[in-house]
Design a protein around this motif. Structure first.
Motif: not given
Length: 272
Positions: A212, A223, A240, A242
């Motif tokens: 992230m 987050a 959000q 990857t």
């Protein structure tokens, strides 16, 4: 004297109270160690290098603390197969600067999660120098051995705002770590693509690994709550995030052996 059995009352701070039964004074001494089963052994490696200001340190520390008081994070813990995890927080900076700030702690209830949250909120910063990500991973990996827990998954969660400039080569440290644990995930606190690329290429890896990224420390709290919820539950990756496809070394070995066997079979077929 031989001792048999042990366990077993996990206390709120993760300490295990052992009960031992003696059988015979004539028998040789032996103590059987039985680790407490948990869904996840989760280690938080928190960057406190010199590029992190005091205010940014507080935002990061308080983000971790508030995550364990968050309903979604608590439910991800309690709804697991066993309903409990073990968690440790380590702060790191340069090559020889790693400190266990909150040692392995059992979280198996809302109360124990809130206790852990309160403990994190009081932590004082131990370092503020170079950025030794690889050395931090080496140090962190060693903490899983004989920690009193046996997790279905072992995860290291690395936060950071910069690339390596001190200590062990990060990619080598990551590859070595993945022979001992399942996953290394990351959260980058930087707007720069170079930092994200470094984490993808050299830090993150293993089973269902993901990265992230947030631009500012002010975004870290929200987050990390989302990140921990997905990480603990094992239910995919955050929207959000990857996904990072770096298999563990054992998987690479099996893939290589598979290719060798296929090549050998093809050669035999050609020779017939």
């Amino acid at each position: 004297m031989k001792y048999r059995s042990k366990i077993l009352l996990p206390l709120a701070n993760g300490t295990l109270l052992f009960s031992l039964w003696a059988t015979s004074a004539e028998q040789s001494q032996a103590i059987e160690i039985i680790d407490l089963d948990v869904d996840v052994e989760l280690q938080l490696l928190m960057d406190v290098s010199g590029s992190v200001s005091h205010q940014e340190y507080l935002l990061q520390r308080d983000g971790y603390a508030q995550a364990f008081s968050n309903d979604e994070v608590q439910q991800s813990i309690l709804q697991g197969e066993l309903g409990k995890i073990a968690v440790q927080l380590v702060m790191w900076s340069g090559e020889n600067q790693q400190s266990i700030m909150a040692d392995w702690t059992l979280i198996d209830s809302v109360e124990s999660a809130l206790d852990f949250s309160s403990a994190l909120a009081e932590l004082a910063r131990p370092f503020w120098h170079m950025t030794g990500v690889g050395s931090a991973i080496d140090f962190g990996t060693a903490q899983f051995a004989d920690n009193g827990f046996s997790g279905n998954r072992k995860i290291i969660d690395v936060s950071g705002d910069g690339i390596e400039n001190s200590g062990r080569d990060t990619q080598l440290a990551r590859d070595d770590a993945l022979t001992e644990i399942d996953t290394i995930n990351g959260i980058v606190i930087s707007p720069y693509q170079s930092v994200s690329d470094f984490y993808v290429d050299e830090v993150v890896g293993g089973e269902n690994a993901f990265l992230m990224q947030v631009d500012r420390f002010e975004q870290f709290g929200d987050a990390i709550q989302q990140k921990l919820s997905y990480e603990i539950s094992g239910d995919g990756i955050p929207p959000q995030a990857t996904r990072v496809s770096v298999p563990a070394p054992g998987s690479l070995y099996l893939s290589l052996m598979g290719l060798i066997l296929v090549a050998a079979a093809c050669k035999r077929n050609k020779e017939k």
